[in-house]
Design a protein around this motif. Sequence first.
Motif, PDB file in Angstrom:
ATOM      1  N   LEU A  39     -12.472  10.412 -17.130  1.00 59.65           N
ATOM      2  CA  LEU A  39     -12.346  11.477 -16.343  1.00 59.65           C
ATOM      3  C   LEU A  39     -10.765  12.049 -16.009  1.00 59.65           C
ATOM      4  N   VAL A  40     -10.066  10.988 -16.029  1.00 59.65           N
ATOM      5  CA  VAL A  40      -8.619  11.284 -15.757  1.00 59.65           C
ATOM      6  C   VAL A  40      -7.671  11.391 -16.966  1.00 59.65           C
ATOM      7  N   ARG A  75     -10.190  -2.762 -15.054  1.00 63.02           N
ATOM      8  CA  ARG A  75     -10.410  -1.367 -14.544  1.00 63.02           C
ATOM      9  C   ARG A  75      -9.237  -0.776 -14.560  1.00 63.02           C
ATOM     10  N   SER A  76      -8.229  -1.495 -13.771  1.00 63.79           N
ATOM     11  CA  SER A  76      -7.050  -0.906 -13.563  1.00 63.79           C
ATOM     12  C   SER A  76      -6.125  -0.814 -14.998  1.00 63.79           C
ATOM     13  N   ILE A  88      -4.028  -0.787  -9.032  1.00 59.64           N
ATOM     14  CA  ILE A  88      -3.899  -1.539  -7.875  1.00 59.64           C
ATOM     15  C   ILE A  88      -5.221  -2.210  -7.927  1.00 59.64           C
ATOM     16  N   ASN A 115     -13.639  -3.906  -4.501  1.00 65.01           N
ATOM     17  CA  ASN A 115     -14.197  -2.330  -4.648  1.00 65.01           C
ATOM     18  C   ASN A 115     -14.561  -2.027  -5.987  1.00 65.01           C
ATOM     19  N   LEU A 116     -15.476  -2.452  -6.621  1.00 64.51           N
ATOM     20  CA  LEU A 116     -16.021  -2.088  -7.845  1.00 64.51           C
ATOM     21  C   LEU A 116     -17.257  -1.123  -7.246  1.00 64.51           C
ATOM     22  N   PHE A 117     -17.483  -0.184  -8.212  1.00 66.17           N
ATOM     23  CA  PHE A 117     -18.615   0.885  -7.979  1.00 66.17           C
ATOM     24  C   PHE A 117     -19.747   0.269  -8.202  1.00 66.17           C
ATOM     25  N   ARG A 174      -0.461   7.890  -9.729  1.00 70.94           N
ATOM     26  CA  ARG A 174      -1.689   6.842 -10.086  1.00 70.94           C
ATOM     27  C   ARG A 174      -1.836   6.647 -11.511  1.00 70.94           C
ATOM     28  N   ARG A 224       0.868  -1.246  -0.090  1.00 73.44           N
ATOM     29  CA  ARG A 224       0.187   0.055   0.041  1.00 73.44           C
ATOM     30  C   ARG A 224       0.824   1.374   0.095  1.00 73.44           C
ATOM     31  N   ASP A 233       1.730   2.730  -3.345  1.00 71.25           N
ATOM     32  CA  ASP A 233       0.728   3.406  -4.189  1.00 71.25           C
ATOM     33  C   ASP A 233       0.261   4.613  -3.354  1.00 71.25           C
ATOM     34  N   MET A 278      -6.555   1.965 -17.501  1.00 73.07           N
ATOM     35  CA  MET A 278      -5.691   3.148 -17.142  1.00 73.07           C
ATOM     36  C   MET A 278      -4.168   3.022 -17.862  1.00 73.07           C
ATOM     37  N   PHE A 324      -7.596  -4.862  -5.041  1.00 72.75           N
ATOM     38  CA  PHE A 324      -7.725  -5.016  -3.668  1.00 72.75           C
ATOM     39  C   PHE A 324      -8.412  -6.442  -3.553  1.00 72.75           C
ATOM     40  N   MET A 381     -14.644   4.860 -16.433  1.00 74.18           N
ATOM     41  CA  MET A 381     -14.993   5.926 -15.925  1.00 74.18           C
ATOM     42  C   MET A 381     -13.508   6.723 -15.654  1.00 74.18           C
ATOM     43  N   ALA A 382     -12.628   6.004 -15.406  1.00 70.15           N
ATOM     44  CA  ALA A 382     -11.189   6.768 -15.064  1.00 70.15           C
ATOM     45  C   ALA A 382     -10.592   7.212 -16.238  1.00 70.15           C
TER      46      ALA A 382
END
Lengths: 241, 242
Positions: free
Chosen positions: B107-108, B152-153, B84, B90-92, B79, B48, B51, B156, B86, B103-104
């Motif tokens: 947005l990012v 999802r990771s 990462i 921790n999906l939305f 980032r 941890r 990150d 990015m 988990f 999404m990322a």
Amino acid sequence: MAPGDGAGRHTEERVNYTFDFGAILQHSDLLLDGAWTTLVLAFWATISGFLMGTLCAVGATSGPRWLRAILIGYVEVARNTPLLIQSYFLIFGLASAGVRLPIMVGAVIALVVNVTAYTAEVMRAGIESVRKGQLEAAECLGLSRFQIFMNIILRPAMERVYPSLASLFVLLMLGSSVLSAVGVEELFGTSNRVQSLTYRNFETFIVLGGFYLALTVLMRFVFWALGLVLFPRQRKLGTAL
Amino acid sequence: MSPIVEMRELRKSFGAVDVLKGVTFDVERGQVAAIIGQSGSGKSTALRCIDHLEKINGGELTVCGHALHTDKPDLAALRKDVGIVFQGYNLFPHLTVGQNITMAPKLVHRRSRKEADEIGREMIAKVGLADRWDYYPEQLSGGQQQRVAIARSLAMQPKLMLFDEVTSALDPKLTGEVLRVMEKLASEGMTMILVTHEMQFARNVADKVIYMRDGRVHEMGGPEILSQPSTPELADFVNEEF
């Protein structure tokens, strides 16, 4: 049986009451005006109460300590004093201090002060229900704090507390009837005028109840439809988040 | 070329409890490193820190060229380079699989919807769940949710992927499907650091095994140290885990 026929007179008088709704309906334009005012009050109080209540909830959960103290103080005072007193304070109280608000403006402010506090409490519960892991995941994907709040916290929080919020706003609409006491010509206020014009109290109350019921049904329908648009997950799965 | 992760005498404590007492290791580009050890040995905390989910208290840590031991590390840049996954997925929950993944990037990385969808579809296919694009997380099994989290990771396009006990909540069958995805990533040359209890997987896939004990690296080497440990503690640990 005419009144005054000896024994049992009292009972028979009650049984003999003849309903006359015609007199009330002659003044239906008054009642409709009142219902419209009630709706306008509820509409503005709901919109601004939701926005400001959400802001308060954000401040109370993640603001600096002094802001949290102020907001929690406000929420407790506004939730623990009657709406009637709050509106007296804003309209008559401030007027004696020289600040004269138009009655409708004072009434809307009183409603907003009241409902914002309740909304803040409900939204705070929703915000706190978002798990820490969600925030970590979003943070690690590189989202900014604002993006995380809008996309990861606010939407699921709202989805969770939406039924409570909807009930809150319906209660607010029903509770706005006390504003007739400060002279707002909303539904309850106009029904009082209809009563004094017609002397038909019983009928007026029945019609008034029908009006409030219709307003409630209307609001519930709007919230239901809005929920379908706002929460596609719920629309598809039919389960609570 | 300098290592992707350089950890020097890293220290971290939670209140009075020293969790990391000077941890040193490197991970090179393209390497798969497995961190193993008992619960409480500090392995998840070390991961941890990489990150910056935990702020470090001492030592030096450079990840993908970003120094994390400075006062104001450039987290936005970090980032973008590090992904990462988990243990708890921790999906939305309010977003579909496709929305979780895109999404990322939108947005990012400011990608258009079309671009984000293309990348997302490519990644969901990579983890073998192309037909689940419009599902919501709660409609998926744990193994499937974890594979979506990996996708999802990946969307990015990170240079380094971290896996924090990603199969610990899964039964053996679902564990297998997640490990196969990770194995495929490793074979494609992704740099990966994983905290794991899957000794078999560590032995087959890892280039480097880091055995942590009591907040320090106790033994480190190639996967062969799992068969021929040089310290009695690792020998005991390996015996218990296999």
